[in-house]
Design an enzyme around this catalytic site. Sequence first.
Site, PDB file in Angstrom:
ATOM      1  N   HIS A 112     -89.246 -23.530  15.761  1.00 32.24           N
ATOM      2  CA  HIS A 112     -88.793 -23.532  16.843  1.00 32.24           C
ATOM      3  C   HIS A 112     -88.201 -22.391  17.445  1.00 32.24           C
ATOM      4  CE1 HIS A 112     -85.874 -25.503  19.920  1.00 32.24           C
ATOM      5  NE2 HIS A 112     -85.182 -24.410  19.391  1.00 32.24           N
ATOM      6  N   GLU A 113     -87.417 -21.472  16.553  1.00 31.88           N
ATOM      7  CA  GLU A 113     -86.831 -20.406  17.157  1.00 31.88           C
ATOM      8  C   GLU A 113     -88.052 -19.407  17.657  1.00 31.88           C
ATOM      9  OE1 GLU A 113     -83.876 -19.717  17.762  1.00 31.88           O
ATOM     10  OE2 GLU A 113     -83.200 -21.670  16.818  1.00 31.88           O
ATOM     11  N   ASP A 120     -89.158 -26.697  21.074  1.00 32.49           N
ATOM     12  CA  ASP A 120     -89.745 -27.941  20.315  1.00 32.49           C
ATOM     13  C   ASP A 120     -91.152 -28.182  20.322  1.00 32.49           C
ATOM     14  OD1 ASP A 120     -86.913 -28.223  18.989  1.00 32.49           O
ATOM     15  OD2 ASP A 120     -86.625 -29.804  20.734  1.00 32.49           O
ATOM     16  N   GLU A 130     -85.350 -25.321  25.488  1.00 31.50           N
ATOM     17  CA  GLU A 130     -85.273 -26.071  24.135  1.00 31.50           C
ATOM     18  C   GLU A 130     -86.517 -27.079  23.713  1.00 31.50           C
ATOM     19  OE1 GLU A 130     -83.317 -25.277  21.460  1.00 31.50           O
ATOM     20  OE2 GLU A 130     -82.412 -23.591  22.875  1.00 31.50           O
ATOM     21  N   HIS A 171     -89.299 -19.885  20.960  1.00 28.92           N
ATOM     22  CA  HIS A 171     -88.394 -19.014  21.934  1.00 28.92           C
ATOM     23  C   HIS A 171     -88.960 -17.715  22.182  1.00 28.92           C
ATOM     24  CE1 HIS A 171     -85.434 -22.119  22.801  1.00 28.92           C
ATOM     25  NE2 HIS A 171     -85.230 -22.027  21.540  1.00 28.92           N
TER      26      HIS A 171
END
Length: 479
Positions: free
Chosen positions: A300-301, A383, A379, A304
């Site tokens: 997930h990070e 995801d 976010e 980003h």
Amino acid sequence: MWGLNHSLALLDNRDIPWKQVIVGITLGNFVFQRYLDYRQYQVLKRKTPPATLKAEITQENFDKSQDYSRSKMKFKWLASTFSVVVDLIEIKYNLIAKFWSIGGSLLTKLSPILPSFMGGPITQSLCYLFVSSVAHSLLELPFDYYENFVVEDRYGFNKMTPKLFFTDFIKTYFVTAALVVPLVSAFLKIVDHFGSNFILYATGLFLVFTLVVQTVYPTFIAPLFNKFEPLEEGELKIAIENLAKEQKFPLTKLYKIDGSKRSAHSNAYFVGLPWSKQIVLYDTLIDHSTTAEVVAVLAHEIGHWKLSHLPKMLAYSQASLAFTFTLFNGFINNGSLYEAFGFNTTRPVIIGFSLFSYLFQPVQAITTFITHLLSRKHEYEADNYAKKCGFEKDLSSSLIKLTNENLSYVEAYWLYSAYHRSHPLLSERLAALNYVPSGKVGKGISPLKQQEEEAQEQLLKKDDEKIKQREKADGLKME
């Protein structure tokens, strides 16, 4: 732009009751936020978890989460009420002017030991900031202490000792001073040199400052508060390094920090320059998650990073800052505003910005809505990126565990969520991940402990079966 500045210049009018205007804005902002809190508090009084999460959250954990969130809300009411009372006293009794005067006296006392170039208004502005920040920090300190050692401690989250709390307070103050002093000095110098044309240069200054802080934070600032250790060799490290290679993520260092020294809350983040990234894992996250779940969080990070969310948010923050400076430019020489607060003969830029921050509150509320809207969008996208990488199930499981472990609230009044939340609610994220319930995920306990409990349950079941077989055999003998 000239038209906006010309319109704002018309507000330099002694007939405008600036104190009453600022008091009205301050109270209006206070009432608006307390209204949101009240509506959210009604949500926090609900007795059962939402239908979409009944398979993931036990009634016991839901009750504890609701109680924890209500306690935090009550404390927030107390702290925010005290804060607004302080603001109103500061406005009514011209304490800003008194702080400025004390800063001038401090400068006079320090002048014998200061270099000759440090005797002007910029140095007095720094003295004013020092006096004002010390006063406000000391007023807020009891509330910070109570929040950690009463509210957080009551629910098992606080792990700090009083000594560590006060050590952190002192370290934070000195680190902040080391960062703020050169930034404010450069900002005031730019305004003094470029006059009304300062906006572009000041915005550029804050961009450089942000990039510098991001560069020095992992090496010089973060280690002052936490112990950084290279993640030990093993399954987790191999899995993370493989993920970084697959996603072409420029991972250079992989750390574990002692987050449990201060709190039981879990977290993970990455920092560094575009070509050199460091991943930091809290020990609490590692202890409470499986290897697959930790890797899913990092996917997930990395999402980003892959989707350029950080540069996008940085660009937005710079645009927002430029807009703020543009509005401030219309008040920087507003004599009637300065005079209303006791500055009849001087117009320090730092004071003008302090007064402008009160007037800016309604605009700041709007920018807060926009910031959180963009953040929630990012976010969802991160995801989805993790989902495309094959971590749909493990990310869902990790989100559920983190929510249970951190006692995060799972429902929110829509306007409260829009204003305060930078992340979507758990139910919203699970729905976007197409999560299908398959039983309770757990309360955030460590995988090892969970395995031990499962093994113990299996042994108990085997013992029960043996007892039943013996009873059955004994029954047959008696017949």
